[in-house]
Design a protein around this motif. Structure first.
Motif, PDB file in Angstrom:
ATOM      1  N   UNK A 149       0.806  -1.214   0.000  1.00 25.63           N
ATOM      2  CA  UNK A 149       0.000   0.000   0.000  1.00 25.63           C
ATOM      3  C   UNK A 149       0.836   1.261   0.000  1.00 25.63           C
ATOM      4  N   UNK A 150       1.907   1.257   0.776  1.00 30.84           N
ATOM      5  CA  UNK A 150       2.770   2.434   0.842  1.00 30.84           C
ATOM      6  C   UNK A 150       3.513   2.641  -0.471  1.00 30.84           C
ATOM      7  N   UNK A 174       4.405   9.348 -10.247  1.00 29.93           N
ATOM      8  CA  UNK A 174       3.820   9.612 -11.558  1.00 29.93           C
ATOM      9  C   UNK A 174       3.187  11.000 -11.630  1.00 29.93           C
ATOM     10  N   UNK A 175       2.782  11.530 -10.476  1.00 30.91           N
ATOM     11  CA  UNK A 175       2.221  12.887 -10.443  1.00 30.91           C
ATOM     12  C   UNK A 175       3.310  13.951 -10.276  1.00 30.91           C
ATOM     13  N   UNK A 188       0.414   7.114   5.642  1.00 34.18           N
ATOM     14  CA  UNK A 188      -0.145   8.318   6.269  1.00 34.18           C
ATOM     15  C   UNK A 188       0.955   9.283   6.687  1.00 34.18           C
ATOM     16  N   UNK A 189       1.954   8.788   7.390  1.00 33.35           N
ATOM     17  CA  UNK A 189       3.050   9.658   7.815  1.00 33.35           C
ATOM     18  C   UNK A 189       3.827  10.188   6.613  1.00 33.35           C
ATOM     19  N   UNK A 190       4.033   9.338   5.613  1.00 30.06           N
ATOM     20  CA  UNK A 190       4.744   9.789   4.411  1.00 30.06           C
ATOM     21  C   UNK A 190       3.969  10.899   3.714  1.00 30.06           C
ATOM     22  N   UNK A 192      -1.489  14.669  -1.133  1.00 27.59           N
ATOM     23  CA  UNK A 192      -1.227  13.232  -1.295  1.00 27.59           C
ATOM     24  C   UNK A 192      -1.934  12.386  -0.240  1.00 27.59           C
ATOM     25  N   UNK A 193      -2.343  12.993   0.874  1.00 33.56           N
ATOM     26  CA  UNK A 193      -3.084  12.244   1.888  1.00 33.56           C
ATOM     27  C   UNK A 193      -4.435  11.790   1.330  1.00 33.56           C
ATOM     28  N   UNK A 194      -4.966  12.488   0.339  1.00 30.74           N
ATOM     29  CA  UNK A 194      -6.279  12.146  -0.204  1.00 30.74           C
ATOM     30  C   UNK A 194      -6.290  10.773  -0.875  1.00 30.74           C
TER      31      UNK A 194
END
Length: 601
Positions: free
Chosen positions: A348-349, A358-359, A398-400, A408-410
């Motif tokens: 996931x991370x 990619x963004x 989340x921390x990253x 990016x949290x979204x």
């Protein structure tokens, strides 16, 4: 006198400098009966022993290996234990279950739980038997995989010892490091990092006594019956193909998370499916300790070697990262085992990082969806905590995301900091609620509400009151099974689960216990987990899903659109709070705490 199957005490081990001392904590019948053992008892121990607000990686943070009354009986799948602590990944309560001979030997040290506190001056192993605990320096184990460390430590200590160990990721404090034993893993929440923070590479246990059951004849009869049922149709898919059988089934109903949850089907799923691999690659089938199901399927790898594969590690290291080459997924899974990493959080991370790259949000042009070599390179960086990307991703998504920012949290695939398992919430809306409210975070084992979604009895795309009831039901059943402790793959063999489980407990413990008392215990355990998290600062705002799930619909091949709005999810959450007896902000009402937390307040 302790009830059958229990010793009525936990061993509290204080690690300091180059030594360890131990003392018993008496556990009376009220506590054992209220919390059953396993995860339930571990939750009670955390309330009792974890200082409020403690840093999960601080020396005073406790880590508990917890057993149940069924461990050591001939009941199939009962050789399991729970590891319970405050998670360095989420900052909340976490527990992880595993099966191995460690469970039997650990319990037969004469304790219902082994609780570790403190920190050694140097990397060490902790040995526990009937004489208590002792610490032995073990600098030679540094950097070894858990499997290597286990074999080396057992060779040094001699026959009879069983071992739980950490890999390099645990030593280096990766926040989703695992605790491993006999090739199995207590995987989620970073328990390996907690053990590593105590400078403990391995815990070795040796049986020193026996434990009696209340009615040996009844236990043997129940064991024969359960063994027979475990060979029936309810467990057939696990025996024949293993959990990897879920991959094609989930892909067919658009619930296979792909490329960081941007899609719910993976075009290359057949290449990774059990049906395909079974014909070409299966080399062995294996069972956990004391298990008659045999769900473990081992596949050959090109170039030599073999690897145990499960649905969750294939999902997380395959479709979630867009990787379709089986040998890349096999190699990534093997690397996670070697390093001691939770495959779900690792995948996931990395999937989140691939989307960031990619963004253009992080400087890693080589990190792209579908690139198996990039996946392996990222895992190496995480395990070594290399400066830059490795250090960033070792923190979890989340921390990253809090470091990277830029929205990016979204799309970080997590709830409460724990990365999402292989179930698409928008197409499984009972499961969506279960993922949002679960105490451990995004979790499929403590809240298996996908069962209701896939039963055909609910509209899985239209969450409502029936979905709330389904999520609560699966959460209650999981609380009992995780505390007794029995494997979830047995859940289908029980015709009247709470009544059947009460009969099993009665034969072992001697308690005059019935289904209603077990229902009450389940509700108590679920609420006690929540009460711990609230004590540690959790709020209703944590009971949610990533914005991507609530703002971006999925177009399905059926022509329907899978939409899960924040309003719909919040309505289900409000229903959940009411049914659980919580106040509108999701808190356990104060007058319930004294009854909930026996001998704690």
């Amino acid at each position: 006198m302790a009830p059958g199957g229990f010793f009525g005490r936990a061993l509290i081990v204080e690690i300091s400098g180059r030594g360890a001392t131990s003392s018993p904590l008496e556990l009376d019948d009220r506590v054992l009966r209220a919390y059953l053992g396993g995860v339930g008892l571990g939750t009670w121990l955390m309330h009792r022993l974890a200082p409020p607000g403690v840093d999960p990686l601080a020396p005073e943070a406790p880590l508990a290996f917890v057993f149940s009354s069924l461990v050591g009986t001939p009941l199939t799948t009962s050789a399991k234990f729970a590891v319970v602590a405050k998670s360095p990944l989420t900052g909340l309560l976490t527990d992880a279950l595993a099966s191995s001979q460690f469970a039997i030997a650990g319990k037969l040290t004469g304790h219902d739980a082994l609780v570790l506190r403190g920190r050694a001056d140097e990397l060490s192993v902790l040995l526990i038997d009937g004489d208590g605990a002792r610490l032995e320096p073990a600098p030679e184990l540094a950097g070894m995989s858990a499997d290597q460390a286990e074999k080396t430590a057992r060779a040094q200590c001699g026959r009879g010892w069983r071992t739980a160990a950490i890999g390099p990721a645990g030593e280096r404090g990766v926040r989703y490091a695992t605790v491993s034993h006999d090739g199995r893993h207590a995987g989620r929440g970073g328990l390996g990092a907690v053990l590593g923070a105590k400078n403990i590479k391995a815990v070795l246990v040796r049986a020193a006594t026996k434990v009696a059951v209340a009615d040996q004849t009844a236990v043997l009869a129940a064991a024969r019956d359960l063994r027979k049922r475990s060979f029936g149709p309810a467990t057939a898919k696990y025996r024949e193909l293993g959990t990897l059988a879920n991959l094609l089934a989930f892909n067919a109903v658009s619930t296979l998370p792909t490329r960081n949850f941007t899609a719910a089907t993976f075009e290359a799923a057949p290449r990774l499916a059990a049906e395909e691999l079974h014909e070409m690659r299966t080399v062995a089938r294996n069972s956990c300790a004391s298990c008659t199901i045999g769900c473990e399927h081992i596949y050959s790898r090109k170039g030599g070697g073999s690897q145990r594969m499960e649905y969750e590690n294939v999902f997380a290291l395959g479709p979630l990262c867009g990787v379709s080459e089986p040998d890349d997924v096999f190699a990534a899974s093997a690397k996670c085992d070697e390093l001691g990493l939770d495959t779900i959080s690792a995948g996931g991370t990395i999937a989140w990082a691939m989307e960031c790259a990619e963004r253009g949000l992080i400087d890693a042009p080589w990190l792209r969806f579908g690139d198996g070599a990039a996946l392996l390179r990222a895992l190496d960086a995480i395990g070594a905590r290399t400066p830059g990307l490795g250090e960033l991703l070792a923190q979890g998504s989340r921390r990253a995301a809090s470091v990277v920012g830029q929205g990016s949290i979204d799309f970080a695939p997590q709830v409460k900091g724990l990365e999402l398992p292989g179930y698409e919430p928008r197409t499984l809306q009972s499961m969506a609620l279960g993922l949002a409210v679960n105490a451990r975070g995004a979790d499929h084992n403590r809240s298996g509400a996908y069962e209701a979604d896939l039963s055909g009895e609910l509209d899985r795309l239209d969450g409502g009151a029936a979905h709330v009831a389904a999520a609560i039901g699966t959460e209650d059943r999981a609380a009992v099974m995780d505390s007794m402790i029995l494997c979830k793959f047995l859940r289908g063999v029980f015709t009247d689960p709470f009544t059947d489980w009460a009969a099993l407990l009665a034969s072992v413990t001697g308690w005059d216990i019935d289904a209603e008392e077990l229902h009450t215990a389940a509700r108590r355990i679920v609420r006690a987990k929540r009460a711990f998290n609230l004590r540690e600062g959790a709020t209703a705002a944590d009971d949610t899903l990533p914005p991507r799930m609530l703002e971006t619909p999925l177009e399905l091949s059926s022509g329907r659109q899978a939409t899960l709005t924040a309003e719909r999810l919040n309505t289900m959450i409000a229903g959940y709070y009411a049914a659980r007896g919580l106040d509108p902000s999701g808190r356990v009402v104060h007058q319930d705490l004294a009854d909930l937390l026996i001998d704690v307040l």
